[in-house]
Design an enzyme around this catalytic site. Structure first.
Site, short mmCIF file in Angstrom:
data_model
loop_
_atom_site.label_atom_id
_atom_site.label_comp_id
_atom_site.label_asym_id
_atom_site.label_seq_id
_atom_site.Cartn_x
_atom_site.Cartn_y
_atom_site.Cartn_z
N GLU A 154 2.85 10.11 6.52
CA GLU A 154 2.79 8.86 7.29
C GLU A 154 3.97 7.94 7.05
O GLU A 154 4.14 6.94 7.75
CB GLU A 154 1.49 8.12 6.98
CG GLU A 154 0.27 8.88 7.46
CD GLU A 154 -1.02 8.10 7.30
OE1 GLU A 154 -1.05 6.89 7.56
OE2 GLU A 154 -2.02 8.73 6.89
N GLU A 201 -12.11 2.10 4.66
CA GLU A 201 -11.15 2.36 5.75
C GLU A 201 -11.32 3.83 6.13
O GLU A 201 -10.54 4.70 5.72
CB GLU A 201 -9.72 2.06 5.30
CG GLU A 201 -8.76 2.05 6.47
CD GLU A 201 -7.32 1.92 6.04
OE1 GLU A 201 -6.60 1.09 6.61
OE2 GLU A 201 -6.90 2.66 5.13
N ASP A 260 -5.27 3.19 -1.89
CA ASP A 260 -6.06 3.85 -0.84
C ASP A 260 -6.35 5.27 -1.34
O ASP A 260 -5.43 6.08 -1.51
CB ASP A 260 -5.26 3.86 0.46
CG ASP A 260 -6.00 4.53 1.62
OD1 ASP A 260 -6.66 5.56 1.39
OD2 ASP A 260 -5.88 4.04 2.75
N GLU A 320 0.82 -1.22 0.00
CA GLU A 320 0.00 0.00 0.00
C GLU A 320 0.85 1.27 0.00
O GLU A 320 1.55 1.54 0.99
CB GLU A 320 -0.91 0.00 1.25
CG GLU A 320 -1.78 1.23 1.33
CD GLU A 320 -2.70 1.23 2.55
OE1 GLU A 320 -2.39 0.56 3.54
OE2 GLU A 320 -3.75 1.91 2.48
N HIS A 369 -4.83 8.40 0.56
CA HIS A 369 -3.43 8.70 0.26
C HIS A 369 -3.28 9.21 -1.18
O HIS A 369 -2.52 10.13 -1.45
CB HIS A 369 -2.56 7.46 0.47
CG HIS A 369 -2.62 6.92 1.86
ND1 HIS A 369 -2.24 7.65 2.95
CD2 HIS A 369 -3.05 5.73 2.34
CE1 HIS A 369 -2.43 6.93 4.05
NE2 HIS A 369 -2.92 5.76 3.70
N ARG A 391 -11.08 11.51 4.94
CA ARG A 391 -10.99 10.21 5.59
C ARG A 391 -12.32 9.75 6.18
O ARG A 391 -12.36 8.90 7.07
CB ARG A 391 -9.87 10.16 6.63
CG ARG A 391 -9.02 8.92 6.35
CD ARG A 391 -7.73 8.78 7.03
NE ARG A 391 -7.01 7.72 6.32
CZ ARG A 391 -5.86 7.22 6.68
NH1 ARG A 391 -5.26 7.65 7.75
NH2 ARG A 391 -5.28 6.27 5.97
N HIS A 410 -8.77 0.61 -0.69
CA HIS A 410 -9.37 1.32 0.44
C HIS A 410 -10.10 2.51 -0.15
O HIS A 410 -9.47 3.47 -0.59
CB HIS A 410 -8.31 1.79 1.44
CG HIS A 410 -7.75 0.68 2.27
ND1 HIS A 410 -6.51 0.74 2.88
CD2 HIS A 410 -8.28 -0.52 2.62
CE1 HIS A 410 -6.31 -0.38 3.56
NE2 HIS A 410 -7.37 -1.16 3.41
C1 LER Z 1 -3.46 1.73 6.27
O1 LER Z 1 -4.25 1.07 5.34
C2 LER Z 1 -3.43 3.17 6.02
O2 LER Z 1 -4.05 3.65 5.11
C3 LER Z 1 -2.57 3.99 6.89
O3 LER Z 1 -2.80 5.35 6.66
C4 LER Z 1 -2.72 3.68 8.34
O4 LER Z 1 -3.91 4.12 8.86
MN MN Z 2 -5.26 2.39 3.77
#
Ligand code: LER
Ligand code: MN
Length: 273
Positions: free
Chosen positions: A158, A246, A185, A152, A188, A217, A211
């Site tokens: 992060e 998520e 995701d 991912e 991100h 978020r 995700h």
């Molecule tokens: C994990 O899937 C993720 O997206 C990270 O930002 C941890 O929260």
């Molecule tokens: Mn994620």
């Protein structure tokens, strides 16, 4: 596509997970609301009875797309740690997730557990090599038990490497493991990708899990991502996996779970697929 709820036994309020508490309640809620699966986040796989969870999922007609593993980082376990003993413990933890995943028919997420590389060039190269070795070992352990790992990309606040789908795709190609796929995701991606739909189309074949979460978020429909463009790009790429929410449980878990499902179903209904 299939849609999944996200759940953990316990997690900080800031963690983007819809359900906190007994997993049985999460699975029953998911089935009641019409979800197809539950993505389970665990600190340590020994916290759950794999056989009982697999039975419950089967009874309710739910799948488990992947196991979230990022909680290991709170214990300092990462694939890129300078200390080989720490890396071994991180790999052992992921191997335990792989065993549980084999019981549940799920994949395993490689997100935060990859760790950081730091700034100093020589240390950075060594940490990257350590990460690749650890990931390679986990892919080899997962292959014979039929488990896929999902790498991912995460945003720059992060982690300090592998921000985009293209960068993660280069790692997948370099390792050449058939059971290593990409996890996209959208939270991100909204920070790191220039054009989210175009990026998804570019890596379409390597995509294993998604995700699906909005720019703030929260569940899809609460922020400003172009949900239709993203879903169309996934459909055009032939993506048939899960979309996991998520997301933060706002204003509260059940309401968020219902709203996300409604928004995605409405967006899917308007697509040319
Ligand atoms: C994990 O899937 C993720 O997206 C990270 O930002 C941890 O929260
Ligand atoms: Mn994620």
């Amino acid at each position: 596509v299939k849609i999944a709820l996200t759940a953990a036994l316990a997690a900080p309020a800031s963690a983007p997970l819809l359900w906190r508490g007994p997993l049985e309640s999460a699975f029953r809620l998911a089935a009641d609301l019409g979800y197809d699966g539950v993505e389970v986040h665990l600190r340590e796989p020994g916290e759950v009875d794999g056989a009982a969870l697999a039975r419950l999922a089967r009874e309710l007609g739910l799948g488990v797309p992947t196991l979230g593993t990022g909680m290991a980082v709170a214990e300092g376990l990462t694939f890129s740690d300078p200390d080989a003993a720490v890396r071994r413990r991180a790999v052992a933890r992921i191997r335990a997730h792989i065993e549980l995943a084999a019981e549940l028919g799920s994949g395993v997420t490689i997100g935060l557990v990859r760790g950081r590389l730091g700034q100093e060039p020589q240390a950075r190269r060594a940490a990257e090599a350590a990460f690749l070795d650890s990931l390679d070992e986990c892919c080899r352990a997962a292959a014979p038990v039929g488990v896929t790992l999902f790498l991912e990309p995460l945003n720059r606040y992060e982690c300090d490497y592998l921000y985009t789908l293209d960068e993660a795709a280069a790692v997948v190609e370099r390792l050449g493991a058939e059971n290593l796929k990409l996890l996209a995701d959208t939270y991100h991606m909204n920070i790191e990708e220039a054009d989210m739909a175009a990026s998804l189309r570019r890596v379409g074949r390597q995509l294993g899990h998604v995700h699906l979460v909005d720019s703030n978020r929260q569940v899809p429909g609460h922020g400003h991502i172009d949900l239709r463009a993203i879903l169309q790009a996934l459909a055009d790429s032939g993506y048939a996996g899960y979309l996991s929410f998520e997301a933060l449980p706002l204003p509260e878990p059940q309401q968020a779970a219902c709203a996300g499902l409604r928004a995605v179903r409405e967006a899917l209904a308007g697509l040319q697929i």
